[in-house]
Design a protein around this motif. Sequence first.
Motif, PDB file in Angstrom:
ATOM      1  N   THR A   8       0.953  -1.189   0.011  1.00 33.85           N
ATOM      2  CA  THR A   8       0.086   0.049   0.078  1.00 33.85           C
ATOM      3  C   THR A   8       1.089   1.212  -0.010  1.00 33.85           C
ATOM      4  N   THR A   9       2.258   1.115   0.288  1.00 34.14           N
ATOM      5  CA  THR A   9       3.015   2.164   0.275  1.00 34.14           C
ATOM      6  C   THR A   9       3.134   2.775  -1.198  1.00 34.14           C
ATOM      7  N   LYS A  10       2.991   1.454  -2.209  1.00 35.85           N
ATOM      8  CA  LYS A  10       3.236   1.795  -3.623  1.00 35.85           C
ATOM      9  C   LYS A  10       1.984   2.634  -4.128  1.00 35.85           C
TER      10      LYS A  10
ATOM     11  N   ARG B 228      -3.523   8.647  -0.203  1.00 30.50           N
ATOM     12  CA  ARG B 228      -3.423   9.786   1.013  1.00 30.50           C
ATOM     13  C   ARG B 228      -4.001  10.833   0.634  1.00 30.50           C
ATOM     14  N   ALA B 229      -4.007  11.031  -0.740  1.00 33.95           N
ATOM     15  CA  ALA B 229      -4.993  12.195  -1.390  1.00 33.95           C
ATOM     16  C   ALA B 229      -6.489  11.824  -1.110  1.00 33.95           C
TER      17      ALA B 229
ATOM     18  N   ASN C 191      -9.748   4.693   8.319  1.00 33.60           N
ATOM     19  CA  ASN C 191      -8.481   4.224   7.720  1.00 33.60           C
ATOM     20  C   ASN C 191      -8.732   3.729   6.258  1.00 33.60           C
ATOM     21  N   SER C 192      -7.409   3.264   5.437  1.00 36.58           N
ATOM     22  CA  SER C 192      -7.783   2.752   4.422  1.00 36.58           C
ATOM     23  C   SER C 192      -6.677   1.446   4.437  1.00 36.58           C
TER      24      SER C 192
ATOM     25  N   ASN D 208     -12.411   3.023   5.027  1.00 36.03           N
ATOM     26  CA  ASN D 208     -13.302   3.008   6.155  1.00 36.03           C
ATOM     27  C   ASN D 208     -13.366   4.259   6.697  1.00 36.03           C
ATOM     28  N   VAL D 209     -14.609   4.541   6.955  1.00 34.28           N
ATOM     29  CA  VAL D 209     -15.089   5.717   7.626  1.00 34.28           C
ATOM     30  C   VAL D 209     -15.717   5.714   8.854  1.00 34.28           C
ATOM     31  N   ARG D 210     -15.984   6.600   9.825  1.00 31.22           N
ATOM     32  CA  ARG D 210     -16.482   6.595  10.940  1.00 31.22           C
ATOM     33  C   ARG D 210     -18.177   6.407  10.834  1.00 31.22           C
ATOM     34  N   TYR D 211     -18.684   5.611  11.694  1.00 27.03           N
ATOM     35  CA  TYR D 211     -20.152   5.215  11.549  1.00 27.03           C
ATOM     36  C   TYR D 211     -20.717   6.639  11.932  1.00 27.03           C
ATOM     37  N   ALA D 212     -22.257   6.639  11.205  1.00 23.63           N
ATOM     38  CA  ALA D 212     -22.978   8.144  11.517  1.00 23.63           C
ATOM     39  C   ALA D 212     -24.320   7.580  11.476  1.00 23.63           C
ATOM     40  N   GLU D 213     -25.053   8.624  11.613  1.00 26.32           N
ATOM     41  CA  GLU D 213     -26.400   8.327  11.628  1.00 26.32           C
ATOM     42  C   GLU D 213     -26.976   7.902  10.009  1.00 26.32           C
TER      43      GLU D 213
END
Length: 455
Positions: free
Chosen positions: A178-180, A186-187, A201-202, A214-219
């Motif tokens: 994933t560094t590659k 990152r963008a 995170n990704s 992955n994103v934080r859970y939300a309503e």
Amino acid sequence: MPGNLTLAGLKDKAERGEIDTVIVAMVDMQGRLIGKRFHVQNFLDTAHAETHCCNYLLTVDIDMEPVPGYKAASWSKGYGDFTIVPDMETLRVIPWLPATALVLCDVTDHHHHPQPHSPRQILKRQVDRLAEKGMKPFMASELEFYLFDETYESAAEMGFVNLKTTNGYIEDYGILATTKVEDTMRAMRNGLHGAGIIVENSKGEWGAGQEEMNVRYAEAVAMADDHSVMKNGMKEIAFLQGKAITFMAKYALDRAGNSCHVHQSLWSMDGKPLFLDESAPSGMSALMRSYMAGLLTHAREITLFLAPYINSYKRFQQTGTFAPTKAVWSHDNRTAGFRLVGDGSKAIRVECRIGGADLNPYLAFAAMLAAGQSGIEQKLELEEAFSGDAYGSSGVREVPKTLREAIEAARNSDMLKSAFGEEVLEHYIHAAEWEQYEYDRRITDWELKRGFERS
Ligand code: ADP
């Protein structure tokens, strides 16, 4: 979050010359952002209240073909306009586009009455039904996708075969691999953060060139909004870097499919986790057990909304690929369609693993919430947890393996008829039947290769 804007904040940014463009978008049946770009001055003067679009937008297929046979809009009704009304809660900066903001809209008639077949409205209806019971749904959708060292144009020129993925080997959790791709990932993480989305995170996934965000859970509605902005945004960021990205459920036979796992939990209006009962086995409350029983009982009926295309079902064909083929539940077992996560803690939730990254989040969330609510209303008993390898098990509930099978299950669902309304369900059955019809009459490369000489 830094990217969230109010109308007054937008005005300030416009005066300082930091924003000159506002994207005003609705979400269509495929979950795509559709709309117009406004000069910020015009948005501040008038378009913040409403704008108009052709009402065929909720009756087209992915090719923008005006599909015949819909009640909501048709040639015989003259394809008029509907109104799209910005929801200011969704106004945000889009940092990867120059001087641009974006707002999502509700789709209404000219008197601002919601259009019932609009995906955002369908989800709002299920959220309102839960609110009447004093409950608020929280969701998180994890999106998997493949990243290519190709542009969309070069991929099309190659006929979408032999495409070069950004990595040549399976990169699940791999840091070196994933560094590659870190320039792009990152963008994406920073871009989405700047657009008001809480990125967790990704990571690399179980395919060569496959990533996950992955994103934080939300309503629920906010999560579906974020999901739509994310998906569009990640395509834009990849495009700006000369790369292509696909969320197709299964783009190649020999590569893992792209999933969209959905985590879900219900909370009281004052923020108590209603799925948690510390004194119960695994910390699962009676409410959670009947919600999960609803998901399982109606799993086959709602699969159409988790897997809306012909291609979606190719993901379910192979065993041992982490795409579930059985609608059973389990404790932290990735071979089952539903997984209990975070047992005994405030983060207790159920993860549905059936959906592909090609789903429309509003429709998928609405279908799951409808199924879970039906379980709660009927106080359904939860069956025993499954253990072992679900792929090899027999005599358990199967996920539909074809679109045709999923259409039949949805069409006969009294649960969906009553939760969505008969006309709304019919609208989406019609869309699925069109998808099936379009496929059935095509001649594929596979048929030609097999039959041209030898048949
Ligand atoms: P895993 O990697 O095992 O799927 P994670 O810990 O990465 O699990 O969490 C996955 C997703 O679940 C994240 O998007 C997180 O925000 C979400 N999540 C955490 N708690 C809840 C909850 N109570 N309800 C819904 N989603 C949740």
